[in-house]
Structures are given as structure tokens and as C-alpha cells.
Design an enzyme around this catalytic site. Structure first.
Site, PDB file in Angstrom:
ATOM      1  N   ASP A 187      -7.192  -0.110  -0.220  1.00 11.82           N
ATOM      2  CA  ASP A 187      -5.869   0.399   0.164  1.00 11.82           C
ATOM      3  C   ASP A 187      -5.965   1.791   0.780  1.00 11.82           C
ATOM      4  O   ASP A 187      -5.398   2.053   1.844  1.00 11.82           O
ATOM      5  CB  ASP A 187      -4.960   0.498  -1.071  1.00 11.82           C
ATOM      6  CG  ASP A 187      -4.350  -0.834  -1.440  1.00 11.82           C
ATOM      7  OD1 ASP A 187      -4.877  -1.864  -0.998  1.00 11.82           O
ATOM      8  OD2 ASP A 187      -3.354  -0.831  -2.175  1.00 11.82           O
ATOM      9  N   GLY A 215       0.791  -1.231   0.000  1.00 18.01           N
ATOM     10  CA  GLY A 215       0.000   0.000   0.000  1.00 18.01           C
ATOM     11  C   GLY A 215       0.818   1.273   0.000  1.00 18.01           C
ATOM     12  O   GLY A 215       0.353   2.315   0.466  1.00 18.01           O
TER      13      GLY A 215
HETATM   14  O1  PMV Z   1      -0.481  -3.958  -4.691  1.00 17.83           O
HETATM   15  P1  PMV Z   1      -1.253  -3.030  -3.819  1.00 17.83           P
HETATM   16  O2  PMV Z   1      -0.615  -2.788  -2.471  1.00 17.83           O
HETATM   17  O3  PMV Z   1      -1.538  -1.712  -4.498  1.00 17.83           O
HETATM   18  O4  PMV Z   1      -2.678  -3.711  -3.510  1.00 17.83           O
HETATM   19  C1  PMV Z   1      -3.617  -3.901  -4.550  1.00 17.83           C
HETATM   20  C2  PMV Z   1      -4.857  -4.613  -4.068  1.00 17.83           C
HETATM   21  C3  PMV Z   1      -5.827  -5.048  -5.188  1.00 17.83           C
HETATM   22  O5  PMV Z   1      -6.890  -5.780  -4.565  1.00 17.83           O
HETATM   23  C4  PMV Z   1      -5.136  -5.976  -6.177  1.00 17.83           C
HETATM   24  C5  PMV Z   1      -6.394  -3.868  -5.964  1.00 17.83           C
HETATM   25  C6  PMV Z   1      -7.445  -3.061  -5.205  1.00 17.83           C
HETATM   26  O6  PMV Z   1      -7.632  -1.888  -5.565  1.00 17.83           O
HETATM   27  O7  PMV Z   1      -8.106  -3.593  -4.301  1.00 17.83           O
END
Ligand code: PMV
Length: 342
Positions: free
Chosen positions: A161, A116
Site C-alpha cells: 500500500d 489505501g
Molecule cells: O485494506 P487496505 O487498503 O489497507 O489494503 C490491505 C492489503 C493487505 O494485503 C490485506 C495488507 C497488506 O499490508 O498488504
């Protein structure tokens, strides 16, 4: 004389005026990717933040990103970061042409994919700009602004996030697919539990990963629909295991199952599978990829310091970067709020 006053005014703004803000990093425990399509997710903020300072100085918008990170992270994300800042300024009503801002990014949340870092930086930037421009914005509004910024990084983000980055705590999150407000609420665990976050060192593009799942889901509903149904029942079971039963063995088992589902929707990779297996071999109660996948990070449930240390050092010995932290530490800043209009 007027020039002198103008000069003094600018000088005082430069010396004394500065907005500051922070945003939490996060680890998704259950439901990444599925959450984009309306399945609930469980996310925990971690005790590491992106901290931002904003000054009104110079000409144009300048970003100094001094976060410690995976090699290549800042470079890979630079274009998306620029777009995200422009999106934020626009909805905050700040004229992009006129803006003269220096934005400094630091803090102890490293620039790894999957924890995040982008959402935490958007929340921190939105808070710092709001402070600098004396906007007095609520957390709910900050969350909305950060959601807008997340579109630059994730394409069609779920909002999980930025919600964790804004409020902290352990959160149950569900995206509203018909465009209304998303729902989320704080979860309570009996006591905090140790986890480790292992970084593959591979920088991943969340936008590509999210788009890939959507495309495959559309093309192959016979395969994907049952997987999404399984992900939905799994996250309800996980909530019960975390909150009501506090059964950490069960939580771990469910994390393993969640990882299999993520493999099935093709967002894992050999480095993630390697670290997940390594953690399990070292006695972790469960392990899975976390966040967008395709590289980035994995999370392992490692109750008690000794187990946490054993799993972390096994990974470090092989050259991987590891964060040792806990879930369930903070309380959410506000409970049962709704946010993120589409
Ligand atoms: O990779 P990160 O930390 O940006 O997490 C993304 C999480 C997802 O579920 C893949 C996308 C979202 O917006 O929920």
C-alpha cells in the site's frame, strides 16, 4: 524585546510556513493478503490523492481530518491514525513531547476501507512534515516512513500500500520475508483500462483481517498452503495477461479466480460477494474484493466507458458509492527500486 522577536518569529512561522504533501490511493488487482506472506501482488495507484498541510502551531499534535468518507471511517481509524503519526514522528527524529503541529487532511481520495486511504495519508503526512522541517527526503525514505506508519493500521503490513501511495503507477510488488528490502517494479500496459471501485459501506479493520488470515494459515496448513500456491501462480499469469498479452478477458477471469481464493481464506463477506456478483451480471470482465476485505471495497474490470457506466449505475441505484477510474494511467515515479526495510 526578546519576547517581541520570539513573538514575531512564531507569527511568521505560523503565517508563512507550511509543509504540503500528497499520497496516491490504490487498488490491489491481484494478491492482497497473500502478499503479506511473500506471494507477489499487483497494485495500481488511482488518480485520487490524500493531500496534507502541516503547520507548526499551537501546542501538541492536532489532526483535522476533512476527508470525505464512509460514515464512521474517521472515527473507527482515529486511534490507529494517532499511533501511526507518533510512529512516523519518532522515526523522523521529531520529539513527540516538544512537537507542536497542526495536521490538516483533505484531497479527493475518499475515506473508504480498501483503497489505501491510510497509506496515502501516511505518505502525504510524511511528505508534508519533511517539507515543513526542510528535511529533503527521497521517495525511498518517505516510503520507509509510511511503512512504519502502516504498522498501526495493518499490524504486519506487506508494504504494497505505501509503495503504491508513494510512487504511483502499476506495480509488481514482493515482500522480502527475511527482513531484507522488498522488491518492486513498474509494469507497463498497452493502454489504460476503465475500472470501477464499489464500496460496501462497511468499515473494516485491516489489522484484524490480516491477523485472522495468519492465524488460520498457521492452524490449518493443509487447507491454506495449496491456496497460497494457487495465488502465486495466478499472479504470474495475471502479469503476463496484463503486460505481454493485454488480454482483458483473461485478466477478468483471473480476478474472478482471485476472488474465490479470497473467499476461501475467509476475508470476503456477503456485501462484497453481492457487489462482485452484481458487477459480473452487468457484464464486468471480472470482479473481486480489493484490499483488506471484511467490508470495504471491491473492484471490477469494465473496459470502455459504456460498460463502466452500466456497472457503476447498477450499484448506485442500489445505494452503493462507486468510484469510476482507470488502471495503467500513470507511470511509476521510479522503476525497479527497492525499499521498506523491516
Ligand atoms: O485494506 P487496505 O487498503 O489497507 O489494503 C490491505 C492489503 C493487505 O494485503 C490485506 C495488507 C497488506 O499490508 O498488504
Amino acid at each position: 524585546m526578546t519576547h517581541l522577536f520570539k513573538f514575531l518569529e512564531l507569527y511568521f512561522i505560523w503565517v508563512f510556513s507550511m509543509g504540503r504533501g500528497s499520497g496516491f490511493g490504490k487498488v490491489i488487482l491481484f494478491g492482497e493478503h497473500f502478499v503479506v506472506h511473500g506471494v507477489p501482488g499487483i497494485v495500481s495507484a488511482i488518480d485520487l490523492t490524500v493531500d496534507v498541510e502541516v503547520k507548526r502551531v499551537g501546542e501538541g499534535i492536532h489532526v483535522r481530518d476533512e476527508r470525505k468518507g464512509a460514515r464512521g471511517y474517521a472515527e473507527r481509524k482515529r486511534t490507529q491514525q494517532k499511533e501511526s503519526i507518533e510512529r512516523m514522528l519518532k522515526i523522523m527524529g521529531i520529539d513527540l513531547e516538544e512537537a507542536s503541529l497542526e495536521i490538516w487532511l483533505g484531497g479527493n481520495l475518499p475515506g473508504f476501507s480498501g483503497i489505501g486511504a491510510s497509506a496515502a495519508s501516511s505518505v502525504a503526512i510524511a511528505r508534508a512534515i519533511a517539507e515543513e522541517f526542510e528535511m529533503n527526503l527521497s521517495d525511498e525514505r518517505i516510503n520507509e516512513i509510511a511503512y512504519e506508519a502502516e504498522k498501526a493500521y495493518a499490524g504486519t503490513p506487506s508494504g504494497i500500500d505505501n509503495t503504491a501511495a508513494t510512487y504511483g503507477g502499476l506495480i509488481w510488488f514482493r515482500k522480502n520475508l527475511s527482513g531484507g528490502p522488498n522488491t518492486f517494479e513498474g509494469l507497463n500496459m498497452k493502454e489504460p483500462v476503465e475500472i470501477i471501485i464499489g464500496n460496501t459501506g462497511v468499515v473494516a479493520d485491516t489489522k484484524e483481517m490480516v491477523a485472522g488470515v495468519a492465524e488460520r494459515k498457521k492452524k490449518n496448513p493443509e487447507k491454506y498452503d495449496p491456496l497460497f500456491n494457487q495465488a502465486e501462480s495466478l499472479v504470474f499469469e495475471a502479469r503476463k495477461a496484463l503486460e505481454e498479452e493485454f488480454d482483458l478477458r483473461k485478466v477478468g477471469r483471473l480476478m474472478n479466480e482471485n476472488h474465490s481464493l479470497l473467499q476461501d481464506v475467509e476475508v470476503s463477506c456477503k456485501e462484497l460477494d453481492y457487489l462482485v456478483n452484481l458487477a459480473r451480471e452487468q457484464g464486468a470482465f471480472g470482479a473481486k474484493l480489493t484490499g483488506g476485505g471484511g467490508g470495504g471495497c471491491m473492484v471490477a474490470l469494465t473496459p470502455e466507458k459504456e460498460l463502466q457506466e452500466a456497472v457503476a449505475t447498477a450499484m448506485e441505484k442500489e445505494g452503493f458509492k462507486v468510484l469510476r477510474t482507470k488502471i495503467g494511467v500513470q507511470k511509476i515515479r521510479k522503476i525497479s527500486l527497492i525499499s521498506n526495510k523491516k
